[in-house]
Design an enzyme around this catalytic site. Structure first.
Site, short mmCIF file in Angstrom:
data_model
loop_
_atom_site.label_atom_id
_atom_site.label_comp_id
_atom_site.label_asym_id
_atom_site.label_seq_id
_atom_site.Cartn_x
_atom_site.Cartn_y
_atom_site.Cartn_z
N ASP A 1 -3.15 0.34 2.75
CA ASP A 1 -3.34 1.49 1.87
C ASP A 1 -2.05 2.32 1.76
OD1 ASP A 1 -4.66 3.24 0.23
OD2 ASP A 1 -5.74 4.27 1.83
N ASN B 1 0.27 2.41 -0.94
CA ASN B 1 1.41 1.95 -1.76
C ASN B 1 1.71 2.93 -2.89
OD1 ASN B 1 1.41 -0.39 -0.29
ND2 ASN B 1 0.43 -1.63 -1.87
N TRP C 1 3.16 6.28 -1.67
CA TRP C 1 4.53 6.05 -1.18
C TRP C 1 5.51 6.00 -2.36
CZ3 TRP C 1 7.99 2.05 -2.07
CH2 TRP C 1 9.12 2.03 -1.24
N ARG D 1 3.58 3.67 -9.44
CA ARG D 1 2.74 3.12 -8.37
C ARG D 1 3.02 1.64 -8.12
NH1 ARG D 1 -1.73 5.48 -6.82
NH2 ARG D 1 -2.78 3.47 -6.65
N HIS E 1 3.52 -1.39 -4.86
CA HIS E 1 2.85 -2.67 -4.64
C HIS E 1 3.88 -3.79 -4.41
CE1 HIS E 1 -0.82 -0.69 -5.40
NE2 HIS E 1 -0.74 -0.66 -6.72
N SER F 1 -9.60 -5.29 -4.11
CA SER F 1 -11.04 -5.24 -3.85
C SER F 1 -11.83 -5.39 -5.15
CB SER F 1 -11.41 -3.92 -3.19
OG SER F 1 -11.40 -2.88 -4.14
N TRP G 1 -10.79 -3.07 -9.81
CA TRP G 1 -10.74 -3.30 -11.27
C TRP G 1 -10.81 -1.98 -12.02
CZ3 TRP G 1 -9.32 -8.01 -12.62
CH2 TRP G 1 -9.66 -9.09 -11.82
N ARG H 1 -8.99 0.54 -11.71
CA ARG H 1 -7.66 1.13 -11.90
C ARG H 1 -7.16 0.87 -13.33
NH1 ARG H 1 -4.50 1.10 -6.26
NH2 ARG H 1 -6.28 1.73 -5.02
N LEU I 1 -0.06 -19.70 12.04
CA LEU I 1 -0.74 -18.47 11.63
C LEU I 1 -1.61 -18.70 10.39
CD1 LEU I 1 -0.88 -15.24 11.85
CD2 LEU I 1 0.84 -15.29 10.03
N ARG J 1 -6.04 0.41 9.44
CA ARG J 1 -5.91 0.96 8.09
C ARG J 1 -4.69 1.86 8.07
NH1 ARG J 1 -10.11 2.57 3.62
NH2 ARG J 1 -8.63 3.27 2.05
N GLU K 1 -12.14 -3.34 17.28
CA GLU K 1 -11.54 -2.04 17.60
C GLU K 1 -10.88 -1.55 16.31
OE1 GLU K 1 -11.59 -0.45 20.60
OE2 GLU K 1 -12.96 -2.01 21.28
C1 FPP Z 1 -3.66 0.16 -1.69
O1 FPP Z 1 -2.74 1.16 -1.92
C2 FPP Z 1 -3.08 -1.09 -2.09
C3 FPP Z 1 -3.59 -1.94 -3.03
C4 FPP Z 1 -4.84 -1.72 -3.74
C5 FPP Z 1 -2.87 -3.15 -3.38
C6 FPP Z 1 -2.31 -3.86 -2.20
C7 FPP Z 1 -1.52 -4.98 -2.64
C8 FPP Z 1 -0.40 -5.37 -2.03
C9 FPP Z 1 0.19 -4.72 -0.85
C10 FPP Z 1 0.29 -6.52 -2.56
C11 FPP Z 1 -0.12 -7.74 -1.82
C12 FPP Z 1 -0.23 -8.85 -2.73
C13 FPP Z 1 0.04 -10.11 -2.41
C14 FPP Z 1 -0.32 -11.16 -3.33
C15 FPP Z 1 0.71 -10.51 -1.16
P1 FPP Z 1 -3.07 2.22 -3.03
O2 FPP Z 1 -2.51 1.74 -4.31
O3 FPP Z 1 -4.54 2.49 -3.02
O4 FPP Z 1 -2.28 3.45 -2.56
P2 FPP Z 1 -2.71 4.98 -2.75
O5 FPP Z 1 -3.91 5.17 -1.88
O6 FPP Z 1 -1.52 5.70 -2.28
O7 FPP Z 1 -3.00 5.16 -4.20
#
Ligand code: FPP
Length: 233
Positions: A11, A13, A16, A24, A28, A56, A60, A62, A122, A178, A197
């Site tokens: 969470d 991205n 940040w 935004r 990502h 998730s 969709w 967004r 892994l 998280r 945990e």
């Molecule tokens: C949550 O942050 C992040 C997401 C919904 C997308 C996560 C996707 C990636 C990290 C890319 C990974 C993809 C691959 C294929 C490896 P947010 O956007 O909800 O952040 P916010 O809470 O600050 O809005």
């Protein structure tokens, strides 16, 4: 007890990126690069299964631009890193309803699974169009169908029910992390985290470093997991 299976809700991205005056989607992209960094670190720290929440069933909602961007990320990500993952022996597993993704995204994800199918290192599990309630409903429906068709008896136990989940090939989650300080589970692996945990860390996903992961694992190893039993002497 070792930490075999770590799951992460990646969470923060968007926040940040905004904090740096960027869109935004820039978050990502950096977040996807961090998947590689953290996979390598997790493997070095002895983790066998790393399960990441990339998209998730609720995401969709967004904006179309953001959804389209995330749907294109797997192609970018695997083009950059797949060879390295194969060299390192990682096995890619994608968890979620892949047939509802754009066709090209689905193909990229299925190819990644196929190419790494024989690897024994892994397990890098990426959840894409995944929602835990939906997963459990699909499992219940599949079980009901098997009963109707005479393939299963009524009255299965938890172990048998698990065989209908998308995660049937993986052990339960030991540690759920998280990022970004939110204290929610957001429909992630509800069944699989029954005895996990929990670690909620205040840094966003792009800032989640191998050092932070190590701190979470160190804290985990200091915890006394009782699985509903009594405290060990
Ligand atoms: C949550 O942050 C992040 C997401 C919904 C997308 C996560 C996707 C990636 C990290 C890319 C990974 C993809 C691959 C294929 C490896 P947010 O956007 O909800 O952040 P916010 O809470 O600050 O809005």
């Amino acid at each position: 007890m070792g930490c075999e299976h770590v799951a992460i809700i990646m969470d923060g991205n968007g926040r940040w990126a905004k904090a740096q005056g960027k869109p935004r989607t820039a978050g990502h992209l950096v977040g996807a690069d961090n998947v590689r960094t953290i996979a390598i670190a997790a493997n070095e720290l002895g983790v066998k299964y790393l399960t990441l929440y990339a998209f998730s069933t609720e995401n969709w909602k967004r904006s179309a631009d953001e959804v389209n961007y995330i749907m294109k990320l797997p192609a970018v990500f695997f083009k950059k890193y797949m060879q390295e993952f194969l060299d390192r022996g990682y096995r890619m597993n994608i968890i979620g309803e892949l047939d509802k993704l754009p066709k090209n995204t689905e193909k990229v994800l299925r190819d990644a699974m196929d190419e790494s199918r024989n690897n024994t290192g892994l397990n890098l599990n990426i959840c894409m169009n995944y929602g835990s309630q939906r997963e459990i409903v699909l499992a219940a429906n599949a079980y009901a169908k098997d009963v109707l068709e005479g393939k299963k008896e009524l009255g299965i136990d938890t172990d048998e029910f698990e065989q209908y989940l998308m995660t049937k090939d993986f052990p339960p989650v030991d540690l759920l992390i998280r990022t970004s300080g939110e204290l929610r589970i957001s429909n992630y692996l509800l069944w699989q985290i029954a005895y996990a945990e929990l670690a909620f860390v205040p840094v966003s996903w792009p800032e989640f470093t191998p050092e932070v992961l190590k701190r979470c694992l160190d804290e985990y190893s200091g915890r006394d997991r009782r699985f509903g039993g009594v405290k060990s002497e």
